[in-house]
Design an enzyme around this catalytic site. Structure first.
Site, PDB file in Angstrom:
ATOM      1  N   LYS B  76       0.845  -1.208   0.000  1.00  0.00           N
ATOM      2  CA  LYS B  76       0.000   0.000   0.000  1.00  0.00           C
ATOM      3  C   LYS B  76       0.875   1.251   0.000  1.00  0.00           C
ATOM      4  O   LYS B  76       1.877   1.306   0.722  1.00  0.00           O
ATOM      5  CB  LYS B  76      -0.894  -0.035   1.250  1.00  0.00           C
ATOM      6  N   SER B 151      -9.848   1.463   2.823  1.00  0.00           N
ATOM      7  CA  SER B 151      -8.953   2.221   1.970  1.00  0.00           C
ATOM      8  C   SER B 151      -7.901   1.374   1.257  1.00  0.00           C
ATOM      9  O   SER B 151      -7.356   1.823   0.261  1.00  0.00           O
ATOM     10  CB  SER B 151      -8.257   3.301   2.782  1.00  0.00           C
ATOM     11  N   SER B 175     -10.110  -0.759   7.033  1.00  0.00           N
ATOM     12  CA  SER B 175      -9.449  -0.600   5.734  1.00  0.00           C
ATOM     13  C   SER B 175      -8.673  -1.811   5.226  1.00  0.00           C
ATOM     14  O   SER B 175      -8.235  -1.813   4.078  1.00  0.00           O
ATOM     15  CB  SER B 175      -8.505   0.605   5.771  1.00  0.00           C
TER      16      SER B 175
END
Lengths: 95, 485
Positions: B76, B151, B175
């Site tokens: 990420k 997310s 997330s």
């Protein structure tokens, strides 16, 4: 309670975010619906509840007060959008 | 020939160790997949040349003792990576090149892995659909026009589409677990403090936690082992002995007590979610676990509490983006204050601005007690709900999300309807507990659905064991067809 446009402009000023005049209406609507949702908490009586300030069962570890790095000025300045050799540069603050 | 990228991380590691495949060929296979998957928009930055060099380096001097020997990994774009652009999905960090490596990614590299690229995410991890990213929304490989969750949507999508053998995300209110559920993969939010927050772009510091996203529970255990550590540089890092989660995986759960909280049966929940939950209960019961009805009475107040605590912390954390030391800087404005205001207005997207404004307001003079202090008190009650029940049960089983993946644009007009996605995941962050999302079935459209196992603090091994037993008996198989290349 409800937030009016003037209040939102004031909070935006505190947060140092300029808000486009055209967007103030939709922002006001969104924030009011969020606060309506948040204010469900008022149903609860919390007079005798201690606020939770840490979820860890340990206290914060103090570190030794000593320098662990140094001589990294170049690294620190590397990502600055405006700089001279040794300093960050900002718009003129004092006349 | 079988496609190596279809395999689990564990199988890939075995292939490397038995020299069935070189790290270089493995890396090339992933690069080929990534180049053919531009439509999914999962990567913000790729680091192919560096990855190929690292793979060659591994092959010339292999160390098979490492946990992740010669394994390429995409992560990420919220983890700072030394000399590699790190954006957090924001325009304000569009040109930010960290001079340091996050502890979690450093742990992965120290265990033999290397970077393939940086994965798209909601701006500053604020979102549940990956639609708030400055770099465009990510597509869920499950179906065109479907969100991958958020997310960590780039992470879930990239893993489900075989663009990385495993990955890592961060979880502040769901997330990792919500996107895992939307894409049919495994996602773990560890206990707060188990993985270092150092070098991760901060959102809400009392809630943020990094964790693995993988194809199987075993892979999840391998990744957690590699990424977790005590870290002097994170003041909330827990100092404990290293655990070997994958070696200690056991599929016997006989006699374990599993709590079923009645408050997680919410109004208007689709029938399919309820059926999935029933299926999960039956699997665990058939394996010898004992189901116990429990009550977590403050569950409905978790989301409103979160939307005070998280924005408050975010408004403070994001004060650092001022256009002076790093990141975007506006050319407009006649003085310093105007430069700040324009920089932040140009650099942040709408959702981030909303949350900064909420946070600034709830912390502002005259409102602090009514909002922030109130939320801290309710947070105490939510934590107590869990503490009380964990004297009676070993783990808690709930659905991961109230729905399957939704269409792009479906919820962007109404922030509160978007926030409701995290209704089952947020309580765990407020209480600092570990929780595992497991792929468990499909809805009638064929979209994956997940179940969540919540554990006591630092009881990761137990929920991984239950997950491991569940996985063997659930028979979930992702139905993703490669439509994007």
């Amino acid at each position: 309670m409800s937030l009016d446009k003037e209040k939102i402009k004031h909070v935006a000023k505190l947060a140092r975010i300029s808000v486009d005049e055209a967007k103030v209406d939709s922002l006001t609507k969104d924030l009011n619906s969020i606060f309506k949702f948040i204010e469900q908490l008022n149903e609860l009586n919390t007079d005798k509840v201690e606020p939770l300030t840490s979820i860890l069962n340990q206290s914060l570890r103090p570190r030794k007060d000593q320098i662990s790095d140094g001589k990294i000025r170049e690294k620190i300045l590397k990502n600055s959008p405006k700089k001279n050799e040794e300093f960050f540069v900002v718009p003129k603050v004092v006349e | 020939m079988t496609d190596i990228t279809n395999q689990s991380l564990k199988e890939i590691i075995e292939s490397i160790k038995s020299k069935k495949i070189s790290s270089l060929d493995l890396t090339k296979s992933y690069i080929k997949n990534i180049e053919g998957a531009k439509k999914l928009n999962t990567f913000v930055t790729t680091t192919f040349d560096q990855a190929l060099d690292k793979a060659k380096e591994f092959d010339s001097k292999p160390n098979y003792e490492q946990t992740l020997p010669g394994i390429p990994l995409a992560v990420k774009d919220l983890f700072c990576t030394e000399n590699i652009k790190t954006t957090a999905g924001s325009n304000i960090l569009n040109n930010f090149i960290p001079s340091y490596e996050s502890t979690v990614t450093k742990n992965l590299w120290d265990n033999g892995a290397f970077l393939l690229g940086k994965l798209n995410c909601d701006e500053f991890a604020m979102g549940s659909s990956n639609e708030t990213s400055f770099y465009g929304n990510v597509i869920n490989p499950v179906g065109d026009k479907l969100v991958p969750g958020g997310s960590s949507g780039g992470s879930s999508s990239a893993l489900a589409a075989n663009l990385t053998p495993a990955t890592i995300g961060t979880d502040t209110g769901g997330s990792i677990r919500q996107p895992a559920s939307f894409t049919g993969i495994v996602g773990l939010k560890p206990t707060y403090g188990l993985c270092s927050r150092w070098g991760i772009v901060a959102f809400a510091s009392s809630l943020d936690q990094a964790g693995p996203m993988t194809k199987t529970v075993t892979d999840c255990a391998i990744m957690l082992e590699a990424m977790s550590s005590f870290d002097e540089k994170d003041s909330t890092s827990i100092n404990k002995k290293k655990e070997f989660y994958s070696k200690n995986l056991k599929d016997s759960i006989k006699g374990l007590k599993i709590g079923i909280p009645k408050e997680y049966r919410v109004n208007n929940m689709p029938k399919e979610i309820d059926e999935l939950w029933e299926k999960g209960k039956k699997i665990l019961k058939d394996l010898g676990a004992k189901l116990i009805d429990i009550s977590l009475p403050h569950t409905k107040y978790a989301l409103p509490t979160y939307y005070i605590v998280a924005p408050a912390e975010a408004s403070s954390n994001l004060a650092r983006y001022d256009g002076v030391r790093y990141g975007h800087r506006s050319e407009k404005g006649k003085d310093l204050i105007e430069m700040y205001e324009n920089t932040r207005s140009e650099g942040f997207g709408d959702e981030v601005k909303r949350r900064i404004l909420i946070g600034t307001y709830v912390l502002s003079s005259g409102y602090y007690d009514a909002y922030y202090l109130k939320a801290q008190k309710v947070r105490q009650l939510i934590k107590k709900d869990f503490d009380d029940n964990f004297t009676k049960v070993d783990a808690i089983l709930t659905p991961s999300t109230p729905s399957s993946a939704f269409k792009i644009g479906e919820k962007t007009k109404d922030p509160v309807s978007m926030y409701l996605n995290d209704i089952f995941t947020v309580p765990v962050n407020l209480a600092g507990l570990p929780a595992l999302s497991l792929p468990a079935g499909f809805d009638k459209q064929g979209y994956p659905l997940g179940l969540q196992l919540i554990g006591k603090a630092l009881d990761e091994q137990k929920i991984l064991n239950i997950g491991y037993a569940f996985e063997k008996n659930c028979g979930f198989k992702n139905k993703i067809k490669k439509w994007w290349s």
